[in-house]
Design a protein around this motif. Structure first.
Motif, mmCIF file in Angstrom:
data_model
loop_
_atom_site.group_PDB
_atom_site.id
_atom_site.type_symbol
_atom_site.label_atom_id
_atom_site.label_comp_id
_atom_site.label_asym_id
_atom_site.label_seq_id
_atom_site.Cartn_x
_atom_site.Cartn_y
_atom_site.Cartn_z
ATOM 1 N N ILE A 248 0.877 -1.175 0.000
ATOM 2 C CA ILE A 248 0.000 0.000 0.000
ATOM 3 C C ILE A 248 0.912 1.222 0.000
ATOM 4 C CG2 ILE A 248 -1.707 1.327 1.299
ATOM 5 C CD1 ILE A 248 -2.828 -1.295 2.359
ATOM 6 N N VAL A 249 0.824 2.001 -1.075
ATOM 7 C CA VAL A 249 1.689 3.175 -1.244
ATOM 8 C C VAL A 249 0.892 4.405 -0.827
ATOM 9 C CG1 VAL A 249 3.249 4.371 -2.820
ATOM 10 C CG2 VAL A 249 2.637 1.984 -3.267
ATOM 11 N N VAL A 250 1.475 5.243 0.054
ATOM 12 C CA VAL A 250 0.748 6.426 0.515
ATOM 13 C C VAL A 250 1.669 7.642 0.548
ATOM 14 C CG1 VAL A 250 -1.105 5.377 1.870
ATOM 15 C CG2 VAL A 250 1.126 5.638 2.888
ATOM 16 N N PRO A 251 1.145 8.816 0.193
ATOM 17 C CA PRO A 251 1.926 10.041 0.352
ATOM 18 C C PRO A 251 1.965 10.412 1.830
ATOM 19 C CG PRO A 251 -0.287 10.587 -0.366
ATOM 20 C CD PRO A 251 -0.226 9.091 -0.281
ATOM 21 N N VAL A 252 3.083 10.950 2.288
ATOM 22 C CA VAL A 252 3.208 11.266 3.710
ATOM 23 C C VAL A 252 3.740 12.682 3.915
ATOM 24 C CG1 VAL A 252 4.364 10.694 5.874
ATOM 25 C CG2 VAL A 252 3.513 8.875 4.411
ATOM 26 N N GLY A 253 2.908 13.501 4.540
ATOM 27 C CA GLY A 253 3.328 14.798 5.048
ATOM 28 C C GLY A 253 3.152 14.752 6.549
ATOM 29 N N ASN A 254 1.894 14.889 6.993
ATOM 30 C CA ASN A 254 1.553 14.666 8.402
ATOM 31 C C ASN A 254 1.214 13.205 8.695
ATOM 32 O OD1 ASN A 254 1.757 17.135 9.957
ATOM 33 N ND2 ASN A 254 0.218 17.964 8.547
ATOM 34 N N GLY A 255 1.057 12.409 7.636
ATOM 35 C CA GLY A 255 0.899 10.971 7.825
ATOM 36 C C GLY A 255 -0.498 10.486 8.138
ATOM 37 N N THR A 256 -1.518 11.300 7.872
ATOM 38 C CA THR A 256 -2.865 10.903 8.293
ATOM 39 C C THR A 256 -3.403 9.705 7.506
ATOM 40 O OG1 THR A 256 -3.844 12.594 6.861
ATOM 41 C CG2 THR A 256 -3.465 13.187 9.149
ATOM 42 N N LEU A 257 -3.069 9.606 6.231
ATOM 43 C CA LEU A 257 -3.542 8.453 5.463
ATOM 44 C C LEU A 257 -2.745 7.207 5.842
ATOM 45 C CD1 LEU A 257 -5.433 7.254 3.397
ATOM 46 C CD2 LEU A 257 -3.928 8.072 1.577
ATOM 47 N N LEU A 258 -1.438 7.356 6.035
ATOM 48 C CA LEU A 258 -0.617 6.209 6.405
ATOM 49 C C LEU A 258 -1.018 5.654 7.768
ATOM 50 C CD1 LEU A 258 3.006 5.416 5.811
ATOM 51 C CD2 LEU A 258 2.244 5.404 8.179
ATOM 52 N N LEU A 259 -1.203 6.523 8.744
ATOM 53 C CA LEU A 259 -1.566 6.051 10.078
ATOM 54 C C LEU A 259 -2.976 5.464 10.096
ATOM 55 C CD1 LEU A 259 0.052 8.871 12.223
ATOM 56 C CD2 LEU A 259 0.830 6.497 12.001
ATOM 57 N N GLY A 260 -3.879 6.025 9.294
ATOM 58 C CA GLY A 260 -5.201 5.420 9.156
ATOM 59 C C GLY A 260 -5.106 4.046 8.527
ATOM 60 N N ALA A 261 -4.250 3.910 7.505
ATOM 61 C CA ALA A 261 -4.051 2.612 6.852
ATOM 62 C C ALA A 261 -3.518 1.588 7.849
ATOM 63 C CB ALA A 261 -3.092 2.759 5.674
ATOM 64 N N ALA A 262 -2.568 2.012 8.687
ATOM 65 C CA ALA A 262 -2.008 1.097 9.688
ATOM 66 C C ALA A 262 -3.078 0.646 10.684
ATOM 67 C CB ALA A 262 -0.841 1.760 10.411
ATOM 68 N N LEU A 263 -3.963 1.561 11.076
ATOM 69 C CA LEU A 263 -5.071 1.199 11.966
ATOM 70 C C LEU A 263 -5.954 0.134 11.336
ATOM 71 C CD1 LEU A 263 -6.393 4.618 13.382
ATOM 72 C CD2 LEU A 263 -5.529 2.703 14.737
ATOM 73 N N ALA A 264 -6.336 0.350 10.079
ATOM 74 C CA ALA A 264 -7.236 -0.595 9.405
ATOM 75 C C ALA A 264 -6.586 -1.960 9.244
ATOM 76 C CB ALA A 264 -7.657 -0.046 8.043
ATOM 77 N N VAL A 265 -5.310 -1.975 8.855
ATOM 78 C CA VAL A 265 -4.603 -3.250 8.694
ATOM 79 C C VAL A 265 -4.585 -4.003 10.024
ATOM 80 C CG1 VAL A 265 -2.340 -4.290 8.286
ATOM 81 C CG2 VAL A 265 -3.211 -2.541 6.716
ATOM 82 N N ALA A 266 -4.315 -3.287 11.109
ATOM 83 C CA ALA A 266 -4.293 -3.924 12.428
ATOM 84 C C ALA A 266 -5.663 -4.479 12.804
ATOM 85 C CB ALA A 266 -3.818 -2.921 13.482
ATOM 86 N N GLU A 267 -6.722 -3.722 12.511
ATOM 87 C CA GLU A 267 -8.079 -4.183 12.819
ATOM 88 C C GLU A 267 -8.428 -5.444 12.033
ATOM 89 O OE1 GLU A 267 -9.766 0.346 13.665
ATOM 90 O OE2 GLU A 267 -10.525 -0.796 11.942
ATOM 91 N N LEU A 268 -8.142 -5.443 10.743
ATOM 92 C CA LEU A 268 -8.478 -6.582 9.893
ATOM 93 C C LEU A 268 -7.664 -7.812 10.281
ATOM 94 C CD1 LEU A 268 -8.666 -4.616 6.525
ATOM 95 C CD2 LEU A 268 -10.596 -5.785 7.621
ATOM 96 N N HIS A 269 -6.400 -7.595 10.636
ATOM 97 C CA HIS A 269 -5.538 -8.717 11.014
ATOM 98 C C HIS A 269 -5.962 -9.305 12.356
ATOM 99 C CE1 HIS A 269 -1.714 -10.758 12.165
ATOM 100 N NE2 HIS A 269 -1.709 -11.057 10.883
ATOM 101 N N ALA A 270 -6.259 -8.433 13.321
ATOM 102 C CA ALA A 270 -6.673 -8.905 14.647
ATOM 103 C C ALA A 270 -7.972 -9.696 14.574
ATOM 104 C CB ALA A 270 -6.830 -7.724 15.599
ATOM 105 N N ALA A 271 -8.839 -9.345 13.620
ATOM 106 C CA ALA A 271 -10.121 -10.045 13.465
ATOM 107 C C ALA A 271 -9.996 -11.317 12.631
ATOM 108 C CB ALA A 271 -11.139 -9.105 12.815
ATOM 109 N N GLY A 272 -8.788 -11.605 12.156
ATOM 110 C CA GLY A 272 -8.580 -12.789 11.324
ATOM 111 C C GLY A 272 -9.126 -12.648 9.919
#
Length: 370
Positions: A219-243
């Motif tokens: 997943i490629v994301v532009p990063v300035g303040n990182g809001t899309l990247l950190l949101g992406a990391a949250l979603a990945v963690a949620e999906l992974h934790a739920a199996g």
């Protein structure tokens, strides 16, 4: 109405009550996170739901939206060699920032402030202005004086007060934070307020749904303040934790070579931005952030994912914008950064998705300056 989750400081653990207008940690003045660990719904239960990001209701810290403009559910299109683009410029205000702004407006409605303030290089301010207009909330947007005229016009059209700041993006943020410290003000910060990240994470929930319950390898994301990247990391963690996924994608973070504090820190193996960041003018104004407040979290998220940082030159940005236009996609100069970074093979034959974050009408075609 579902109770709001509390916020907390990821640095020192200080907790902030859910109903407080405090916008940062009272101890260290750092950004806040949300005490919220949801379980996403399985793929088959999503059919027939509302066709907006609110279909992922289990994962959102606010329920029953009142100011939605139908944001989210943007299409995926093929570019080449296993790389797809997610057209997040097809949002109500023509940028991905609508994902977070709608949650900030919903939260502000519940907290009933005297005024909403935001700071932005353009797109976040436009999104906050639009959703505050929808919510009938008075709004002031602080922007650098050099912000593109089309973005200023859009903010003004939504009825927000424009406050132009002489100076760069950092000076603009300082001015807004000063205003945010006054009584009765809700700081709709896409950096400090964690609700914004819980909006941007829907980008990845949509990828997962549209790819049939999987995610691309990168997943490629532009990063300035990182809001899309950190949101992406949250979603990945949620999906992974739920199996719901068995493999986490690598996060590739893209910065302009002209303003690349995080890429420099990454190259040094550092946990935070190191020293003063050299800067020069860049066409990617939306990610030109010399001192991102969530730098440590961004670097940690990329490292944990097995990802990396990439930088792009002004020439690469110009060429990528014209290349996308030749493929029928007219994208603003910041929004082409990810395609600029990977179009010549940086993802090494793996499947990848790049976001096209803002419409070309916001900036026009990049000239030969910069």
């Amino acid at each position: 109405m579902t109770p709001l989750p509390d916020r907390f400081c990821p640095t020192d653990g200080t907790r902030v009550p859910a109903a407080s207008l405090a916008w940062c940690c009272p101890a260290c003045r750092g950004p806040l996170d949300l005490d919220f660990a949801p379980t996403p719904a399985p793929l088959k239960s999503l059919s027939g739901r509302v066709n907006s990001l609110w279909r992922y209701a289990e994962c959102l810290p606010l329920a029953s939206p009142t100011v939605s403009l139908g944001e989210g559910r943007t299409p995926l299109v093929d570019l080449k060699d296993g790389i797809q683009a997610k057209l997040d410029f097809l949002m109500p205000t023509l940028s991905f920032k609508d994902r977070g702004a709608v949650l900030l407006a919903e939260l502000a409605l519940r907290l009933d402030p005297r005024r909403v303030v935001a700071d932005s290089s353009g797109n976040a301010g436009t999104a906050v202005a639009a959703y505050c207009a929808r919510a009938a909330l008075p709004c002031t947007v602080y922007v650098p004086a050099g912000t593109s005229a089309k973005k200023l016009e859009q903010i003004d059209a939504h009825g927000a007060r424009l406050h132009l700041v002489d100076g760069d993006r950092e000076a603009t943020a300082r001015a807004a934070r000063e205003a945010a410290d006054t009584d009765g003000v809700f700081y709709a910060s896409h950096v400090y307020n964690p609700y914004f990240l819980h909006g941007t994470k829907t980008y990845v929930h949509e990828l997962w749904e549209d790819l049939g319950g999987r995610l691309p390898e990168v997943i490629v994301v532009p990063v300035g303040n990182g809001t899309l990247l950190l949101g992406a990391a949250l979603a990945v963690a949620e999906l992974h934790a739920a199996g719901l996924i068995d493999r986490r994608p690598a996060l590739y973070a893209v910065q302009s070579a002209a303003v690349a504090p995080l890429a420099h820190a990454w190259a040094e193996g550092a946990d935070d931005v190191v020293g003063a960041t050299p800067t020069s003018p860049t066409l990617a104004e939306g990610i030109a952030i010399p001192h991102p407040p969530r730098a440590r979290q961004i670097l940690r998220a990329v490292r944990a994912s097995g990802g990396t940082f990439l930088t792009v030159t002004e020439d690469q940005l110009r060429h990528a914008q014209r290349d996308l236009a030749s493929r029928g996609l007219y994208v603003e100069s910041t929004g082409v950064a990810c395609w600029a970074a990977v179009r010549e093979g940086a993802v090494e034959g793996r499947t990848a998705v790049v976001p096209l974050c803002g419409a070309g009408l916001k900036t026009g075609v990049a000239g030969n300056h910069g």
